[in-house]
Design a protein around this motif. Sequence first.
Motif, short mmCIF file in Angstrom:
data_model
loop_
_atom_site.label_atom_id
_atom_site.label_comp_id
_atom_site.label_asym_id
_atom_site.label_seq_id
_atom_site.Cartn_x
_atom_site.Cartn_y
_atom_site.Cartn_z
N LEU A 102 -132.33 37.26 -12.89
CA LEU A 102 -131.83 37.48 -11.54
C LEU A 102 -130.46 38.14 -11.51
CD1 LEU A 102 -132.74 33.95 -10.04
CD2 LEU A 102 -134.04 36.08 -9.79
N ALA A 103 -129.83 38.29 -12.68
CA ALA A 103 -128.46 38.81 -12.75
C ALA A 103 -128.40 40.23 -12.19
CB ALA A 103 -127.97 38.79 -14.19
N PRO A 104 -127.39 40.50 -11.37
CA PRO A 104 -127.30 41.82 -10.73
C PRO A 104 -126.79 42.93 -11.66
CG PRO A 104 -125.48 40.44 -10.02
CD PRO A 104 -126.38 39.56 -10.84
N THR A 105 -126.11 42.57 -12.75
CA THR A 105 -125.58 43.58 -13.66
C THR A 105 -125.88 43.21 -15.10
OG1 THR A 105 -123.42 42.54 -14.02
CG2 THR A 105 -123.65 43.95 -12.06
N LEU A 106 -125.78 44.17 -15.98
CA LEU A 106 -125.98 43.90 -17.40
C LEU A 106 -124.92 42.94 -17.93
CD1 LEU A 106 -126.95 47.40 -18.87
CD2 LEU A 106 -128.40 45.37 -18.70
N GLU A 107 -123.70 43.06 -17.43
CA GLU A 107 -122.63 42.16 -17.85
C GLU A 107 -122.97 40.72 -17.50
OE1 GLU A 107 -117.87 41.29 -16.99
OE2 GLU A 107 -118.92 42.89 -15.91
N ASP A 108 -123.46 40.52 -16.29
CA ASP A 108 -123.84 39.18 -15.85
C ASP A 108 -125.03 38.66 -16.67
OD1 ASP A 108 -121.87 39.19 -13.91
OD2 ASP A 108 -123.21 39.97 -12.36
N LYS A 109 -125.98 39.53 -16.94
CA LYS A 109 -127.14 39.13 -17.73
C LYS A 109 -126.71 38.67 -19.12
CE LYS A 109 -130.72 41.77 -17.29
NZ LYS A 109 -131.74 40.91 -16.59
N ALA A 110 -125.81 39.42 -19.73
CA ALA A 110 -125.33 39.07 -21.06
C ALA A 110 -124.56 37.75 -21.05
CB ALA A 110 -124.44 40.19 -21.60
N GLU A 111 -123.80 37.51 -19.98
CA GLU A 111 -123.03 36.27 -19.89
C GLU A 111 -123.95 35.06 -19.80
OE1 GLU A 111 -119.28 34.50 -20.07
OE2 GLU A 111 -119.80 36.64 -20.17
N ASP A 165 -117.58 21.90 -22.22
CA ASP A 165 -117.70 23.12 -21.43
C ASP A 165 -118.02 24.28 -22.37
OD1 ASP A 165 -117.37 25.33 -19.81
OD2 ASP A 165 -115.46 24.68 -18.98
N THR A 166 -119.08 25.04 -22.02
CA THR A 166 -119.45 26.18 -22.86
C THR A 166 -118.51 27.37 -22.68
OG1 THR A 166 -121.02 26.83 -21.13
CG2 THR A 166 -121.89 25.55 -22.98
N GLY A 167 -117.47 27.21 -21.87
CA GLY A 167 -116.48 28.26 -21.73
C GLY A 167 -116.76 29.24 -20.61
N HIS A 168 -117.75 28.94 -19.77
CA HIS A 168 -118.15 29.89 -18.76
C HIS A 168 -117.93 29.39 -17.33
CE1 HIS A 168 -120.27 30.99 -22.44
NE2 HIS A 168 -120.16 32.22 -22.01
N ALA A 169 -117.19 28.30 -17.18
CA ALA A 169 -116.94 27.78 -15.83
C ALA A 169 -116.22 28.84 -14.99
CB ALA A 169 -116.10 26.51 -15.91
N GLY A 170 -115.25 29.50 -15.59
CA GLY A 170 -114.50 30.53 -14.88
C GLY A 170 -115.39 31.66 -14.41
N PHE A 171 -116.39 32.00 -15.21
CA PHE A 171 -117.34 33.06 -14.85
C PHE A 171 -118.08 32.69 -13.57
CE2 PHE A 171 -121.84 34.34 -15.11
CZ PHE A 171 -121.70 35.71 -15.02
N ALA A 172 -118.61 31.47 -13.51
CA ALA A 172 -119.36 31.04 -12.33
C ALA A 172 -118.46 31.01 -11.09
CB ALA A 172 -119.97 29.66 -12.57
N VAL A 173 -117.27 30.45 -11.25
CA VAL A 173 -116.35 30.35 -10.11
C VAL A 173 -115.97 31.73 -9.59
CG1 VAL A 173 -114.02 29.65 -9.42
CG2 VAL A 173 -115.44 28.09 -10.78
N ASP A 174 -115.65 32.65 -10.49
CA ASP A 174 -115.25 34.00 -10.07
C ASP A 174 -116.37 34.70 -9.31
OD1 ASP A 174 -112.80 33.64 -11.24
OD2 ASP A 174 -113.25 34.82 -13.04
N ARG A 175 -117.60 34.60 -9.81
CA ARG A 175 -118.72 35.30 -9.17
C ARG A 175 -119.03 34.71 -7.80
NH1 ARG A 175 -117.60 38.03 -12.98
NH2 ARG A 175 -119.01 39.28 -14.27
N VAL A 176 -119.01 33.39 -7.70
CA VAL A 176 -119.33 32.75 -6.42
C VAL A 176 -118.24 33.02 -5.39
CG1 VAL A 176 -119.68 30.54 -5.25
CG2 VAL A 176 -120.83 30.99 -7.42
N ARG A 177 -116.99 32.90 -5.80
CA ARG A 177 -115.89 33.13 -4.85
C ARG A 177 -115.87 34.59 -4.39
NH1 ARG A 177 -111.99 28.70 -4.61
NH2 ARG A 177 -110.83 30.09 -3.27
N ALA A 178 -116.17 35.51 -5.30
CA ALA A 178 -116.21 36.93 -4.92
C ALA A 178 -117.31 37.18 -3.90
CB ALA A 178 -116.42 37.79 -6.16
N ALA A 179 -118.46 36.53 -4.09
CA ALA A 179 -119.57 36.70 -3.15
C ALA A 179 -119.21 36.15 -1.77
CB ALA A 179 -120.81 36.00 -3.69
N ILE A 180 -118.50 35.01 -1.73
CA ILE A 180 -118.10 34.42 -0.46
C ILE A 180 -117.05 35.29 0.23
CG2 ILE A 180 -116.97 32.43 0.61
CD1 ILE A 180 -118.28 30.70 -1.57
#
Length: 245
Positions: free
Chosen positions: A59-68, A156-171
């Motif tokens: 479901l990832a919108p970009t290759l970067e997101d898919k890789a993450e 933490d697998t080190g990706h909490a910041g990734f989720a927060v950034d993507r969700v906040r940007a969408a909002i």
Amino acid sequence: MRFMTTSDKPENTVTGIAAQDWATASADPQYRAAVVDLLGALAYGELAAFERLAEDAKLAPTLEDKAELAKMASAEFHHFERLRDRLTEIGEEPTLAMEPFVAALDGFHRQTAPSDWLEGLVKAYVGDSIASDFYREVAVRLDTDSRALVLAVLDDTGHAGFAVDRVRAAIDAEPRVGGRLALWARRLMGEALSQSQRVVADRDALSTMLVGGVADGFDLAEVGRMFSRITEAHTKRMSALGLAA
């Protein structure tokens, strides 16, 4: 499993099982059974998380997101391997240890299947973390060897910041998305707590551990305080996402 924000309770004085190693503590057959259940539940949880994250990557919108997301899935599978190997090391069959928890965990994931990319991120950040907080609360009463392993695989697998950034940007881009995601996160909270309670209720050794029959320090009042701490941690995660709890 895992984005952690809840704070562990201080252990100023470690006594009882929490001060013993596995070789000593596992002489008690009921305690051993409880730990095998815990490791089995965690192992299947990590395996299911790996499968789900790999699927969500589609479901990832970009290759970067898919890789993450693929990287997150890989970390979950590594956690599964550690738990599987530990079960084998202590003379238990990993598949048999995981089997009792398949129905409950699969049911949780069926009931909380995300409909889009953002819901998948919220589930990974909020939903899985609630279960992790629950297991982390139990872990502080385990023997030293089991506790170290459980806390390591819940890290933490080190990706909490990734989720927060993507969700906040969408909002920020579309504020009304926040209302939908807030409702989704509340649903995840309820389902995750119910699933955690079902897992314990269905397994006598685990439930005995939780209320103080095996491991030290838990009683019914403490169980109530434990769930209050889990709820408080959920509220903090919601705030980090820019969502109302």
